[in-house]
Design an enzyme around this catalytic site. Sequence first.
Site, PDB file in Angstrom:
ATOM      1  NE  ARG A  55      -4.454  -0.193   2.232  1.00 32.43           N
ATOM      2  CZ  ARG A  55      -5.367  -1.160   2.191  1.00 32.43           C
ATOM      3  NH1 ARG A  55      -5.008  -2.417   2.168  1.00 32.43           N
ATOM      4  NH2 ARG A  55      -6.644  -0.864   2.176  1.00 32.43           N
ATOM      5  NE  ARG A  80     -16.362  -3.290   2.205  1.00 26.30           N
ATOM      6  CZ  ARG A  80     -15.070  -3.110   1.907  1.00 26.30           C
ATOM      7  NH1 ARG A  80     -14.493  -3.767   0.915  1.00 26.30           N
ATOM      8  NH2 ARG A  80     -14.351  -2.251   2.618  1.00 26.30           N
ATOM      9  NE  ARG A 115     -11.215   2.039   4.339  1.00 23.30           N
ATOM     10  CZ  ARG A 115     -12.355   1.390   4.126  1.00 23.30           C
ATOM     11  NH1 ARG A 115     -13.479   1.803   4.702  1.00 23.30           N
ATOM     12  NH2 ARG A 115     -12.370   0.331   3.371  1.00 23.30           N
TER      13      ARG A 115
HETATM   14  P1  ADP Z   1     -10.341  -2.299   1.633  1.00 22.61           P
HETATM   15  O1  ADP Z   1     -10.712  -3.703   1.181  1.00 22.61           O
HETATM   16  O2  ADP Z   1     -11.542  -1.472   1.854  1.00 22.61           O
HETATM   17  O3  ADP Z   1      -9.334  -1.674   0.741  1.00 22.61           O
HETATM   18  P2  ADP Z   1      -8.710  -3.542   3.658  1.00 22.61           P
HETATM   19  O4  ADP Z   1      -9.520  -4.604   4.256  1.00 22.61           O
HETATM   20  O5  ADP Z   1      -7.695  -3.933   2.627  1.00 22.61           O
HETATM   21  O6  ADP Z   1      -9.683  -2.437   3.065  1.00 22.61           O
HETATM   22  O7  ADP Z   1      -7.957  -2.723   4.779  1.00 22.61           O
HETATM   23  C1  ADP Z   1      -8.627  -2.238   5.923  1.00 22.61           C
HETATM   24  C2  ADP Z   1      -7.630  -1.489   6.814  1.00 22.61           C
HETATM   25  O8  ADP Z   1      -6.596  -2.400   7.249  1.00 22.61           O
HETATM   26  C3  ADP Z   1      -6.869  -0.360   6.134  1.00 22.61           C
HETATM   27  O9  ADP Z   1      -7.598   0.863   6.136  1.00 22.61           O
HETATM   28  C4  ADP Z   1      -5.597  -0.275   6.992  1.00 22.61           C
HETATM   29  O10 ADP Z   1      -5.848   0.384   8.221  1.00 22.61           O
HETATM   30  C5  ADP Z   1      -5.345  -1.755   7.296  1.00 22.61           C
HETATM   31  N1  ADP Z   1      -4.456  -2.355   6.288  1.00 22.61           N
HETATM   32  C6  ADP Z   1      -4.766  -3.347   5.413  1.00 22.61           C
HETATM   33  N2  ADP Z   1      -3.719  -3.630   4.617  1.00 22.61           N
HETATM   34  C7  ADP Z   1      -2.719  -2.789   4.993  1.00 22.61           C
HETATM   35  C8  ADP Z   1      -1.385  -2.560   4.532  1.00 22.61           C
HETATM   36  N3  ADP Z   1      -0.865  -3.251   3.510  1.00 22.61           N
HETATM   37  N4  ADP Z   1      -0.658  -1.605   5.162  1.00 22.61           N
HETATM   38  C9  ADP Z   1      -1.148  -0.891   6.179  1.00 22.61           C
HETATM   39  N5  ADP Z   1      -2.399  -1.040   6.641  1.00 22.61           N
HETATM   40  C10 ADP Z   1      -3.184  -1.970   6.064  1.00 22.61           C
HETATM   41  P1  ADP Z   2     -12.228  -3.901  -2.128  1.00 19.20           P
HETATM   42  O1  ADP Z   2     -11.807  -5.274  -1.696  1.00 19.20           O
HETATM   43  O2  ADP Z   2     -11.408  -3.381  -3.282  1.00 19.20           O
HETATM   44  O3  ADP Z   2     -12.284  -2.917  -1.000  1.00 19.20           O
HETATM   45  P2  ADP Z   2     -14.876  -5.126  -2.491  1.00 19.20           P
HETATM   46  O4  ADP Z   2     -14.629  -6.263  -3.412  1.00 19.20           O
HETATM   47  O5  ADP Z   2     -15.074  -5.402  -1.057  1.00 19.20           O
HETATM   48  O6  ADP Z   2     -13.714  -3.996  -2.707  1.00 19.20           O
HETATM   49  O7  ADP Z   2     -16.122  -4.301  -3.066  1.00 19.20           O
HETATM   50  C1  ADP Z   2     -16.628  -3.154  -2.380  1.00 19.20           C
HETATM   51  C2  ADP Z   2     -18.151  -3.139  -2.450  1.00 19.20           C
HETATM   52  O8  ADP Z   2     -18.572  -2.934  -3.804  1.00 19.20           O
HETATM   53  C3  ADP Z   2     -18.809  -4.446  -2.021  1.00 19.20           C
HETATM   54  O9  ADP Z   2     -20.020  -4.141  -1.383  1.00 19.20           O
HETATM   55  C4  ADP Z   2     -19.046  -5.192  -3.331  1.00 19.20           C
HETATM   56  O10 ADP Z   2     -20.175  -6.058  -3.235  1.00 19.20           O
HETATM   57  C5  ADP Z   2     -19.302  -4.047  -4.300  1.00 19.20           C
HETATM   58  N1  ADP Z   2     -18.766  -4.300  -5.652  1.00 19.20           N
HETATM   59  C6  ADP Z   2     -17.639  -4.967  -5.991  1.00 19.20           C
HETATM   60  N2  ADP Z   2     -17.459  -4.968  -7.325  1.00 19.20           N
HETATM   61  C7  ADP Z   2     -18.500  -4.268  -7.849  1.00 19.20           C
HETATM   62  C8  ADP Z   2     -18.882  -3.896  -9.193  1.00 19.20           C
HETATM   63  N3  ADP Z   2     -18.125  -4.266 -10.249  1.00 19.20           N
HETATM   64  N4  ADP Z   2     -20.010  -3.177  -9.353  1.00 19.20           N
HETATM   65  C9  ADP Z   2     -20.743  -2.802  -8.281  1.00 19.20           C
HETATM   66  N5  ADP Z   2     -20.452  -3.109  -6.998  1.00 19.20           N
HETATM   67  C10 ADP Z   2     -19.342  -3.838  -6.779  1.00 19.20           C
END
Ligand code: ADP
Ligand code: ADP
Length: 220
Positions: free
Chosen positions: A88, A127, A170
């Site tokens: 990240r 979500r 974020r």
């Molecule tokens: P999203 O799917 O919405 O991108 P994640 O589940 O990957 O969110 O991450 C949720 C939180 O966990 C981040 O906002 C951060 O606080 C922490 N986190 C996850 N991956 C990392 C990383 N590679 N470095 C630092 N913090 C992380």
């Molecule tokens: P990330 O892991 O990158 O944070 P997620 O896969 O968790 O993203 O997706 C974030 C939200 O958007 C979830 O509620 C998921 O169901 C929805 N979502 C994912 N892909 C799509 C898409 N192509 N179109 C609309 N909604 C989506």
Amino acid sequence: MNVVLLGPPGAGKGTQAERLIEKYGLVQVATGDMFRAALSQRTPMGLEAKKYMDSGSLVPDEVVEGLVEERLAGDDVAGGFILDGFPRNAHQAEALDRILSESGRALDLVLNIVVDPEVLVKRLTGRRVCRDCGGNYHMVFGPPEVEGQCSCGGELYQRDDDNEETVRNRLEVYRDQTQPLIDFYRPSGKLVDIDGSRSPDEVFADVASAVDRAGSAGVA
Ligand code: ADP
Ligand code: ADP
Ligand code: ZN
């Protein structure tokens, strides 16, 4: 096949990873999921990580990098992994290069999933996640058949950090620290841009063809 899913929060990394696991048998390594699992077990690392996750900032590099290094040493990822949510920032990207080269591995593909910021806010605040299997739903874009319930029967919940204020933070952290990794990976020729604004199936068609191309390039 070793893949990195790059892309802002809400881009659909987890959604696409689920499909990649099913189609290619890759193992998902999702740092956010690992922190949430540690937190639910109340481990010191999980409790420490929560402080950062709640505000939407990054958990310190040494914590994340140690966790990933340990995970990538596992026998189960020898056949290929999908990194979701790591690296990240530049420090983590360099750590990943070192971890892989020390174990004689390399990345095959970096998928840069691109989605407009305002759409990301809607995706994240709507979500819902399954407590049991981690499956992803969306209140509007992909609701469950039974309200509040996953197809596995598990209960759906809203993540603490999927509120609008934390989401905006974020997205800022993404723009400042993660987005520059696009330029870090572009020169390697392994980065593929994916338009993530379409339906999950349409996005996956492009994701799968990028994986297939990278796979045949590796064999040749
Ligand atoms: P999203 O799917 O919405 O991108 P994640 O589940 O990957 O969110 O991450 C949720 C939180 O966990 C981040 O906002 C951060 O606080 C922490 N986190 C996850 N991956 C990392 C990383 N590679 N470095 C630092 N913090 C992380
Ligand atoms: P990330 O892991 O990158 O944070 P997620 O896969 O968790 O993203 O997706 C974030 C939200 O958007 C979830 O509620 C998921 O169901 C929805 N979502 C994912 N892909 C799509 C898409 N192509 N179109 C609309 N909604 C989506
Ligand atoms: Zn479930």
